[in-house]
Design a protein around this motif. Structure first.
Motif, mmCIF file in Angstrom:
data_model
loop_
_atom_site.group_PDB
_atom_site.id
_atom_site.type_symbol
_atom_site.label_atom_id
_atom_site.label_comp_id
_atom_site.label_asym_id
_atom_site.label_seq_id
_atom_site.Cartn_x
_atom_site.Cartn_y
_atom_site.Cartn_z
ATOM 1 N N VAL A 94 0.828 -1.211 0.000
ATOM 2 C CA VAL A 94 0.000 0.000 0.000
ATOM 3 C C VAL A 94 0.866 1.267 0.000
ATOM 4 N N ASP A 95 1.906 1.295 0.831
ATOM 5 C CA ASP A 95 2.738 2.512 0.921
ATOM 6 C C ASP A 95 3.399 2.832 -0.420
ATOM 7 N N ARG A 96 3.878 1.795 -1.103
ATOM 8 C CA ARG A 96 4.495 2.032 -2.426
ATOM 9 C C ARG A 96 3.451 2.522 -3.418
ATOM 10 N N SER A 189 -7.472 -12.119 3.848
ATOM 11 C CA SER A 189 -7.066 -11.076 4.793
ATOM 12 C C SER A 189 -5.535 -11.019 4.849
ATOM 13 N N ASN A 190 -4.976 -10.177 5.721
ATOM 14 C CA ASN A 190 -3.516 -10.021 5.819
ATOM 15 C C ASN A 190 -2.836 -11.337 6.163
ATOM 16 N N ASN A 191 -1.858 -11.708 5.340
ATOM 17 C CA ASN A 191 -1.080 -12.931 5.574
ATOM 18 C C ASN A 191 0.194 -12.629 6.349
ATOM 19 N N PRO A 198 10.326 -7.726 3.989
ATOM 20 C CA PRO A 198 10.295 -6.927 5.228
ATOM 21 C C PRO A 198 9.921 -5.456 5.043
ATOM 22 N N GLU A 199 8.835 -5.251 4.276
ATOM 23 C CA GLU A 199 8.222 -3.919 4.190
ATOM 24 C C GLU A 199 6.862 -3.990 4.875
ATOM 25 N N LYS A 200 6.326 -5.221 5.043
ATOM 26 C CA LYS A 200 5.031 -5.420 5.666
ATOM 27 C C LYS A 200 5.220 -5.455 7.180
ATOM 28 N N LEU A 201 4.178 -5.091 7.923
ATOM 29 C CA LEU A 201 4.338 -4.806 9.353
ATOM 30 C C LEU A 201 5.055 -5.904 10.154
ATOM 31 N N ILE A 217 5.265 2.886 14.026
ATOM 32 C CA ILE A 217 3.828 2.568 14.110
ATOM 33 C C ILE A 217 3.063 3.780 13.609
ATOM 34 N N TYR A 218 2.224 3.540 12.593
ATOM 35 C CA TYR A 218 1.465 4.650 12.008
ATOM 36 C C TYR A 218 0.361 5.108 12.960
ATOM 37 N N GLY A 219 0.247 6.413 13.133
ATOM 38 C CA GLY A 219 -0.806 6.965 13.992
ATOM 39 C C GLY A 219 -0.632 6.476 15.416
ATOM 40 N N GLU A 222 -3.809 1.961 16.436
ATOM 41 C CA GLU A 222 -5.116 1.385 16.808
ATOM 42 C C GLU A 222 -5.804 0.683 15.649
ATOM 43 N N ASN A 223 -5.231 0.775 14.447
ATOM 44 C CA ASN A 223 -5.858 0.122 13.286
ATOM 45 C C ASN A 223 -5.836 -1.386 13.480
ATOM 46 N N ILE A 224 -6.868 -2.018 12.944
ATOM 47 C CA ILE A 224 -7.042 -3.458 13.187
ATOM 48 C C ILE A 224 -6.918 -4.244 11.880
ATOM 49 N N ARG A 225 -6.184 -5.338 11.944
ATOM 50 C CA ARG A 225 -6.055 -6.230 10.796
ATOM 51 C C ARG A 225 -6.437 -7.642 11.214
ATOM 52 N N ASN A 226 -6.878 -8.422 10.229
ATOM 53 C CA ASN A 226 -7.391 -9.777 10.424
ATOM 54 C C ASN A 226 -6.300 -10.726 9.870
ATOM 55 N N ASP A 292 0.640 9.193 10.436
ATOM 56 C CA ASP A 292 -0.238 8.154 9.903
ATOM 57 C C ASP A 292 -0.117 8.036 8.377
ATOM 58 N N ARG A 293 -0.448 6.838 7.870
ATOM 59 C CA ARG A 293 -0.493 6.610 6.414
ATOM 60 C C ARG A 293 -1.699 7.368 5.851
ATOM 61 N N PRO A 294 -1.543 8.081 4.728
ATOM 62 C CA PRO A 294 -2.713 8.747 4.131
ATOM 63 C C PRO A 294 -3.773 7.728 3.733
ATOM 64 N N GLY A 295 -5.032 8.020 4.046
ATOM 65 C CA GLY A 295 -6.140 7.123 3.666
ATOM 66 C C GLY A 295 -6.145 5.798 4.415
ATOM 67 N N HIS A 296 -5.457 5.732 5.547
ATOM 68 C CA HIS A 296 -5.274 4.484 6.307
ATOM 69 C C HIS A 296 -6.608 3.830 6.676
ATOM 70 N N ASP A 297 -6.874 2.638 6.133
ATOM 71 C CA ASP A 297 -8.103 1.917 6.486
ATOM 72 C C ASP A 297 -8.064 1.526 7.958
ATOM 73 N N ARG A 299 -10.140 -0.720 9.802
ATOM 74 C CA ARG A 299 -10.255 -2.146 10.177
ATOM 75 C C ARG A 299 -10.663 -2.994 8.976
ATOM 76 N N TYR A 300 -10.049 -4.179 8.898
ATOM 77 C CA TYR A 300 -10.494 -5.199 7.936
ATOM 78 C C TYR A 300 -10.929 -6.427 8.726
ATOM 79 N N ALA A 301 -12.007 -7.049 8.287
ATOM 80 C CA ALA A 301 -12.425 -8.331 8.874
ATOM 81 C C ALA A 301 -13.307 -9.038 7.854
HETATM 82 P P1 TYD Z 1 0.921 -3.680 6.012
HETATM 83 O O1 TYD Z 1 1.722 -4.819 6.526
HETATM 84 O O2 TYD Z 1 1.560 -2.691 5.114
HETATM 85 O O3 TYD Z 1 -0.373 -4.312 5.347
HETATM 86 P P2 TYD Z 1 -1.739 -3.556 4.841
HETATM 87 O O4 TYD Z 1 -1.543 -2.112 4.830
HETATM 88 O O5 TYD Z 1 -1.883 -4.115 3.467
HETATM 89 O O6 TYD Z 1 -2.800 -4.011 5.784
HETATM 90 O O7 TYD Z 1 0.352 -2.891 7.264
HETATM 91 C C1 TYD Z 1 -0.392 -3.553 8.276
HETATM 92 C C2 TYD Z 1 -0.845 -2.495 9.269
HETATM 93 O O8 TYD Z 1 0.308 -1.963 9.933
HETATM 94 C C3 TYD Z 1 -1.540 -1.300 8.638
HETATM 95 O O9 TYD Z 1 -2.573 -0.847 9.497
HETATM 96 C C4 TYD Z 1 -0.440 -0.252 8.537
HETATM 97 C C5 TYD Z 1 0.423 -0.562 9.731
HETATM 98 N N1 TYD Z 1 1.866 -0.263 9.578
HETATM 99 C C6 TYD Z 1 2.542 0.474 10.547
HETATM 100 O O10 TYD Z 1 1.946 0.916 11.560
HETATM 101 N N2 TYD Z 1 3.868 0.710 10.384
HETATM 102 C C7 TYD Z 1 4.560 0.273 9.286
HETATM 103 O O11 TYD Z 1 5.788 0.559 9.166
HETATM 104 C C8 TYD Z 1 3.867 -0.499 8.310
HETATM 105 C C9 TYD Z 1 4.575 -1.009 7.092
HETATM 106 C C10 TYD Z 1 2.525 -0.756 8.499
#
Ligand code: TYD
Ligand code: NAD
Length: 359
Positions: A94-96, A189-191, A198-201, A217-219, A222-226, A292-297, A299-301
């Protein structure tokens, strides 16, 4: 009716989920031939399948190729008499997609359309074939604290990444409706698990801990992933290809939902136990809250009742899966050290506007 794939073309097989899927297929089926087509972008790693290419030299073939290159893909399909395509190839971060959206349209949407067209031309009216497309929960958009997305939920993508995946999903379905191409789609959902870039959380957190770097950590975190363990995902994809109904999509997920901050704390705790730091008392001291990431979703579930009816359910608890994953990165430094190259550093410089991660 059960479908039995024989000569499978995997696109994006040198990436995270694709390489795990190839490992899963060759490890579980003796009769299958796997042809891996991968462009080897920054995210593709030939090392991820080095052992596989040695162990299965008669049943595993690799081509460095772009999925938008229709002529080459057609020739590869002819050469190996491909009956099944599983389309993993994508720009996946997403960031790229925020920094450089266009390549997402080219690979994810146009690339999928070109593959569909090649498949239609190659297979003609043959119905005993399958085009399986790998998609994401992110196409449905963001949820508040309650509820889950169903396969029938509307698409409302927020990022250039999810928009490009949504476009691809629509093209796949249109080829079923318009041309009768036998397609199936899975939205997962997120794998997490071994071989994730190592760009994913999760892998980013592990590697930054091991390198004593800040964990951004963005913001407020508190964002939630499944979260779904990648081997469970592979089993689900395989089942949908064999038993899924043509023209249908299936959600694949688990019931593990976590706030980012709690997930990162869990990873730090595992590392404190298995590889205590000599520099900090706990790796959690490295946590750093950043813009925070722009447009940061939020929660996903996903509801995954539909795929459950086919006989799939996730087997790996988050506790066990995270433990396994952290241990894998600790034991496989060679795999990830080679990734921390100039391109990797340049991306973070751009993303953080010249500053280091989490500064
Ligand atoms: P990510 O692994 O990029 O997957 P996606 O955005 O596709 O869900 O991010 C997972 C969550 O972690 C998402 O809410 C964004 C957050 N995040 C951070 O807080 N810091 C980071 O450096 C990254 C890459 C993600
Ligand atoms: P990844 O970034 O790790 O791997 C992508 C692979 O595709 C790389 O090997 C790359 O070289 C290859 N590739 C990129 N462009 C290509 C092109 N034009 N032609 C050929 N190959 C190309 O991605 P991943 O995490 O393994 O994701 C795989 C698929 O699963 C993607 O379609 C993604 O949208 C989807 N998905 C991922 C997740 C997740 O949590 N990682 C969740 C749901 C869905």
């Amino acid at each position: 009716m059960v479908y039995t794939p024989q000569n499978i073309l995997i696109t994006g097989g040198c990436g995270f989920i694709g390489s795990n899927f190839i490992r899963y297929l060759l490890g579980n089926y003796n009769q299958i031939t796997v042809v891996n087509v991968d462009k080897l972008t920054y995210a593709g790693n030939i090392l991820s399948l080095k052992d596989i290419s040695e162990r299965y030299e008669n049943r595993y073939f690799f081509y460095k190729e772009d999925i938008t290159n229709s002529d080459s893909i057609f020739k590869i399909m002819e050469r190996h008499n491909i009956d099944t395509i599983v389309n993993f190839a994508a720009e996946s971060h997403v960031d790229r997609s925020i920094l450089n959206p266009e390549i997402f349209l080219t690979t994810n949407t146009l690339g999928t359309l070109r593959l569909l067209e090649v498949a239609r031309n190659f297979w003609g009216n043959d119905n005993n074939v399958r085009f399986h497309h790998i998609s994401t929960d992110e196409v449905y958009g963001s949820l508040k604290d309650h509820g889950k997305f169903l396969e029938s939920s509307c698409y409302k993508p927020s990022s250039p990444y999810s928009a490009s995946k949504a476009g691809a999903d629509h093209f796949v379905y249109s080829y079923y409706k318009t041309f009768n191409l036998p397609v199936t789609i899975t939205n997962s959902s997120n794998n997490y698990g071994p071989y994730q870039f190592p760009e994913k959380l999760i892998p980013l957190t592990i590697i930054n801990c091991l390198n004593h770097k800040n964990i951004p950590i963005y913001g407020k975190g508190e964002n939630i992933r499944n979260w779904l363990f990648v081997e469970d995902h592979c089993e689900g994809i395989d089942l949908v290809i064999r038993r899924g109904k043509v023209g249908e999509s299936y959600n694949i997920a688990s019931n593990d939902e976590l706030k980012n901050i709690n997930l990162v704390r869990r990873i730090c705790k595992i590392l404190d136990e298995i590889k205590p730091s000599k520099k900090v008392k706990s790796y959690s001291e490295l946590i750093s809250f950043v813009e925070d990431r722009p447009g940061h979703d939020y929660r996903y579930a996903l509801s995954f009742d539909k795929v459950k009816k086919l006989g799939w359910t996730p087997k790996t608890s988050m506790k066990k899966g995270l433990q396994k994953t952290v241990l894998w990165y600790v034991e496989n430094e060679n795999w990830w050290k080679s990734i921390l190259n100039q391109e990797y550093i340049e991306f973070y410089k751009k993303w953080y506007g010249g500053k280091n991660q989490g500064e």
